[in-house]
Every structure is written in C-alpha cells, then in structure tokens.
Design a protein around this motif. Structure first.
Motif: not given
Length: 243
Positions: A23-33, A166-173
């Motif tokens: 959280a707060p990025h719990q809707n983001i997952i890392l998966t295989p290609p 569209s997802h820049h600046g949110r701390g996701i990376m």
C-alpha cells in the motif's frame, strides 16, 4: 509444492506467479511477461516521454521489435520458473536455492473487475560495465561477470526499467525497485552489488534509486551517443551491507 517459489504468490485462477506492491500501490503487481503484451509495449515505447530516457531502444518501435523482446524475456522468465520448480522437487523442505534471474518483471495495474493492464517493466540484468571506458577491458569484465554462477556475491548487476507516462510521479517505480531488491534480488538471486546509469537530466529516475539506498557517484562522460545526441550519465551504486 511451491516452497522454492517463495515469496511469489500464485494467482488461483491462472496459476501465474506474482509479487504485489505494498500500500498504497497494492493494485500493482509484478508478473511474468505474456504473449499478447506486444501491443501495449508498442504503444508505450513509441511515447517520447518513455523512449527519451532509454538508451538502446529502436525508434520507431515496431511489431517485430516487440515480438523479439517478448520472446526473449518470456524465455528468461520461463527458464527461471522451471529452475524454481526443479528446486522444489529437489529441495522440498529447503533451503531456498539461488536462481539466476527474476521471473516477474512486468508491472501491471489490476482493475476493479480483476483484469489487468501492462504499465511497465523493471528487472535485473548483469552489468554492461558502461563505466569501463576501454573496450577490450570492458569486454573482459563483461565475460568474467557472465560466467559467474547464480548466487555469486561478486556478480555486478544493473536494473532496467520503464513506466507508462500516465503513471509517472506516483512513487510506483520506487516501490517496485524496492520490492524487487528486498523480496527477490537479495534473498533469491544473492545480489550484493548493483550499478545503474541514468541520463543526467533524468532526475526522477535517479531519485528512484536514491530512495532505495543507491549512492549517487556523480555525472560522467562515458562517450555515450543516443540517437545522435551525446549523453552524460549519472552513475548510482548499491552495495549490500552485512547486518
């Protein structure tokens, strides 16, 4: 029978392994290609807000480029997952075995209906040693680094990444790099040394790594020419500190 996959979770519907950001990025997952990622890849990697910060990307980014890349990274991921499954058979009760790669490098945003969309990519690679200016010496250290077995603490790695504009600046990376380092790179690959290079003007990318404990070593002219333009690079380094 999934012990050696730890700390990967398994999607109960698809059987696909994944890591979930906190959280707060719990809707983001890392998966295989996945086969089928190509169309979204083409869309994003033709965006100047993304390719402007990438060194070796062909522009325009065409379907054949996407097909080649997805096949390449999917084979890498599949090989790592197969190694993990074999380790589960050979070491069902542990200890956890080192592997040579990370199988979950594609960032996806999970929607309310359970579907997901590709929004980025982040993964480890063995270093290209751009900081070594002599070409003969660079080739020698690249070859030596490539020969080392998984888990060797002397391997030098780098990290490559991109994220949808569209997802820049949110701390996701920042969160994704931190998760990969702590959940997978350090415990499952034995990573102890990472060196990354960003374009000097890409302050945001440098901050991603600085927030994850990388030390900014300064800006250097390594003779890098990208799409006809000379680029100064910022070098950032992380070394594991023994607790």
């Amino acid at each position: 029978m999934t012990y050696q996959l730890h700390p990967l979770e398994i999607n109960p519907k698809t059987g696909e392994p994944f890591l979930r950001l906190a959280a707060p990025h719990q809707n983001i997952i890392l998966t295989p290609p996945r086969q089928g990622d190509q169309s979204v890849l083409i869309q994003h990697l033709n965006d100047p807000a993304i390719y402007g910060w990438m060194q070796a990307l062909p522009i325009p980014y065409l379907p054949e480029h996407a097909d080649f890349w997805i096949q390449f990274v999917k084979e890498e991921s599949d090989t790592t997952l197969e190694s993990l499954r074999k380790s589960t058979e050979d070491f069902p009760n542990g200890p956890l075995q080192f592997v040579g790669g990370n199988p979950v490098g594609h960032l996806r945003e999970v929607k309310e209906d359970g579907t997901d969309v590709l929004i980025g990519d982040v993964n480890f690679r063995r270093s290209a040693f751009e900081e070594v200016l002599d070409e003969v010496e660079r080739k020698r250290v690249q070859e030596d680094n490539a020969k080392k077995q998984a888990g060797d603490p002397t391997i030098q790695y780098t990290i490559g990444d991109w994220l949808a504009a569209s997802h820049h600046g949110r701390g996701i990376m920042t969160a994704a790099v931190g998760l990969l380092m702590t959940a997978w790179g350090i415990p499952r690959m034995g990573i102890r040394h990472v060196v990354v290079h960003t374009f000097a003007e890409n302050i945001g990318s440098s901050r991603v790594f600085e927030k994850n404990g990388f030390v900014n070593r300064g800006q250097f002219d390594y003779g890098k020419i990208v799409r006809g333009e000379k680029k100064i690079l910022t070098t950032l380094e992380w070394k594991h500190v023994q607790a």
